[in-house]
Scaffold this motif. Structure first.
Motif, PDB file in Angstrom:
ATOM      1  N   UNK A 139       0.833  -1.202   0.000  1.00  0.00           N
ATOM      2  CA  UNK A 139       0.000   0.000   0.000  1.00  0.00           C
ATOM      3  C   UNK A 139       0.868   1.253   0.000  1.00  0.00           C
ATOM      4  N   UNK A 140       1.937   1.245   0.790  1.00  0.00           N
ATOM      5  CA  UNK A 140       2.836   2.401   0.847  1.00  0.00           C
ATOM      6  C   UNK A 140       3.552   2.606  -0.481  1.00  0.00           C
ATOM      7  N   UNK A 141       4.019   1.522  -1.100  1.00  0.00           N
ATOM      8  CA  UNK A 141       4.740   1.626  -2.370  1.00  0.00           C
ATOM      9  C   UNK A 141       3.837   2.166  -3.483  1.00  0.00           C
ATOM     10  N   UNK A 142       2.572   1.757  -3.478  1.00  0.00           N
ATOM     11  CA  UNK A 142       1.637   2.255  -4.492  1.00  0.00           C
ATOM     12  C   UNK A 142       1.416   3.764  -4.356  1.00  0.00           C
ATOM     13  N   UNK A 143       1.269   4.233  -3.128  1.00  0.00           N
ATOM     14  CA  UNK A 143       1.056   5.666  -2.905  1.00  0.00           C
ATOM     15  C   UNK A 143       2.328   6.452  -3.224  1.00  0.00           C
ATOM     16  N   UNK A 144       3.489   5.925  -2.794  1.00  0.00           N
ATOM     17  CA  UNK A 144       4.760   6.604  -3.057  1.00  0.00           C
ATOM     18  C   UNK A 144       5.038   6.718  -4.550  1.00  0.00           C
ATOM     19  N   UNK A 145       4.646   5.710  -5.282  1.00  0.00           N
ATOM     20  CA  UNK A 145       4.890   5.693  -6.728  1.00  0.00           C
ATOM     21  C   UNK A 145       3.881   6.552  -7.482  1.00  0.00           C
ATOM     22  N   UNK A 146       2.675   6.734  -6.917  1.00  0.00           N
ATOM     23  CA  UNK A 146       1.642   7.527  -7.566  1.00  0.00           C
ATOM     24  C   UNK A 146       0.627   6.693  -8.313  1.00  0.00           C
ATOM     25  N   UNK A 147       0.635   5.389  -8.085  1.00  0.00           N
ATOM     26  CA  UNK A 147      -0.263   4.499  -8.831  1.00  0.00           C
ATOM     27  C   UNK A 147      -1.721   4.619  -8.411  1.00  0.00           C
ATOM     28  N   UNK A 148      -2.000   5.288  -7.316  1.00  0.00           N
ATOM     29  CA  UNK A 148      -3.381   5.472  -6.882  1.00  0.00           C
ATOM     30  C   UNK A 148      -4.019   6.690  -7.538  1.00  0.00           C
ATOM     31  N   UNK A 149      -3.234   7.466  -8.260  1.00  0.00           N
ATOM     32  CA  UNK A 149      -3.745   8.674  -8.910  1.00  0.00           C
ATOM     33  C   UNK A 149      -4.176   8.365 -10.347  1.00  0.00           C
ATOM     34  N   UNK A 150      -5.242   9.013 -10.819  1.00  0.00           N
ATOM     35  CA  UNK A 150      -5.659   8.771 -12.202  1.00  0.00           C
ATOM     36  C   UNK A 150      -4.675   9.324 -13.230  1.00  0.00           C
ATOM     37  N   UNK A 151      -3.868  10.306 -12.850  1.00  0.00           N
ATOM     38  CA  UNK A 151      -2.910  10.881 -13.793  1.00  0.00           C
ATOM     39  C   UNK A 151      -1.527  10.224 -13.691  1.00  0.00           C
ATOM     40  N   UNK A 152      -1.456   8.978 -13.226  1.00  0.00           N
ATOM     41  CA  UNK A 152      -0.183   8.265 -13.095  1.00  0.00           C
ATOM     42  C   UNK A 152       0.519   8.164 -14.438  1.00  0.00           C
ATOM     43  N   UNK A 153       1.786   8.530 -14.436  1.00  0.00           N
ATOM     44  CA  UNK A 153       2.636   8.420 -15.618  1.00  0.00           C
ATOM     45  C   UNK A 153       3.895   7.677 -15.179  1.00  0.00           C
ATOM     46  N   UNK A 154       4.236   6.547 -15.839  1.00  0.00           N
ATOM     47  CA  UNK A 154       5.331   5.698 -15.345  1.00  0.00           C
ATOM     48  C   UNK A 154       6.698   6.382 -15.260  1.00  0.00           C
ATOM     49  N   UNK A 155       6.989   7.315 -16.158  1.00  0.00           N
ATOM     50  CA  UNK A 155       8.324   7.910 -16.173  1.00  0.00           C
ATOM     51  C   UNK A 155       8.404   9.238 -15.406  1.00  0.00           C
ATOM     52  N   UNK A 156       7.317   9.617 -14.705  1.00  0.00           N
ATOM     53  CA  UNK A 156       7.292  10.865 -13.945  1.00  0.00           C
ATOM     54  C   UNK A 156       7.105  10.545 -12.464  1.00  0.00           C
ATOM     55  N   UNK A 157       7.830  11.261 -11.617  1.00  0.00           N
ATOM     56  CA  UNK A 157       7.709  11.086 -10.170  1.00  0.00           C
ATOM     57  C   UNK A 157       6.450  11.811  -9.698  1.00  0.00           C
ATOM     58  N   UNK A 158       5.334  11.091  -9.615  1.00  0.00           N
ATOM     59  CA  UNK A 158       4.055  11.728  -9.291  1.00  0.00           C
ATOM     60  C   UNK A 158       3.441  11.166  -8.006  1.00  0.00           C
ATOM     61  N   UNK A 159       4.257  10.623  -7.124  1.00  0.00           N
ATOM     62  CA  UNK A 159       3.753  10.029  -5.887  1.00  0.00           C
ATOM     63  C   UNK A 159       3.565  11.029  -4.772  1.00  0.00           C
ATOM     64  N   UNK A 160       3.016  10.548  -3.664  1.00  0.00           N
ATOM     65  CA  UNK A 160       2.725  11.366  -2.498  1.00  0.00           C
ATOM     66  C   UNK A 160       3.601  10.926  -1.316  1.00  0.00           C
ATOM     67  N   UNK A 161       3.473  11.633  -0.207  1.00  0.00           N
ATOM     68  CA  UNK A 161       4.197  11.310   1.016  1.00  0.00           C
ATOM     69  C   UNK A 161       3.424  10.266   1.811  1.00  0.00           C
ATOM     70  N   UNK A 162       4.144   9.365   2.502  1.00  0.00           N
ATOM     71  CA  UNK A 162       3.507   8.320   3.304  1.00  0.00           C
ATOM     72  C   UNK A 162       4.158   8.276   4.684  1.00  0.00           C
ATOM     73  N   UNK A 163       3.318   8.218   5.712  1.00  0.00           N
ATOM     74  CA  UNK A 163       3.763   8.030   7.089  1.00  0.00           C
ATOM     75  C   UNK A 163       3.203   6.689   7.556  1.00  0.00           C
ATOM     76  N   UNK A 164       4.070   5.780   7.966  1.00  0.00           N
ATOM     77  CA  UNK A 164       3.626   4.484   8.486  1.00  0.00           C
ATOM     78  C   UNK A 164       3.797   4.521  10.002  1.00  0.00           C
TER      79      UNK A 164
END
Length: 141
Positions: free
Chosen positions: A31-56
């Motif tokens: 779950x953390x890796x998906x958010x950090x990578x940005x895969x939960x966003x509809x505008x996800x682009x594989x070659x762009x750093x579009x992730x968010x911050x995560x606190x576990x």
């Protein structure tokens, strides 16, 4: 119709909180890796750093399933002859649960500059309290 490509400056970064208490280490790390990578966003682009911050939070209460506590090892080498160091995951979770969680998340991120940038946005704490209330993090179930 052209494909939408996200730009780094157009993306806003949010903060999310994941609670690891009673959950398997790997499921929390996914779950953390998906958010950090940005895969939960509809505008996800594989070659762009579009992730968010995560606190576990509650990293020490994460669970290892099966026999991983005794059969899985964390190994690293000093570079010298006979310098292989290994520690069981049960011991690692008892002594340094934040490090064990960071290792799990790091293994699920790409092995390039995008993964390194995403890992810098990860914060892991032992207890239920964190010092990022000013960022107004969103709690994820």
């Amino acid at each position: 119709m052209s494909t939408y490509m996200a730009k780094k400056d157009e993306l806003g970064r949010k903060w999310y909180v994941l609670d690891a208490a009673g959950k398997p280490l790997g499921k929390t790390a996914v779950a953390a890796a998906d958010i950090l990578r940005g895969k939960t966003k509809p505008e996800f682009t594989p070659h762009v750093d579009c992730g968010d911050f995560v606190i576990i939070i509650n990293a020490e209460k994460a669970v290892l399933t099966g026999k991983k506590a005794t059969q899985k090892y964390y190994r690293h080498h000093s570079g010298w002859t006979g310098g292989l160091k290994e520690i069981q995951y049960g011991t690692l979770m008892a002594k340094r649960p934040e490090f064990a969680m960071e290792l799990a998340v790091k293994g699920m991120l790409p092995k390039n500059s995008l993964g390194a940038a995403a890992l810098k946005r990860l914060r892991v704490v032992q207890g239920p309290e964190h010092n990022h209330q000013a960022q107004k993090p969103i709690v994820v179930d």
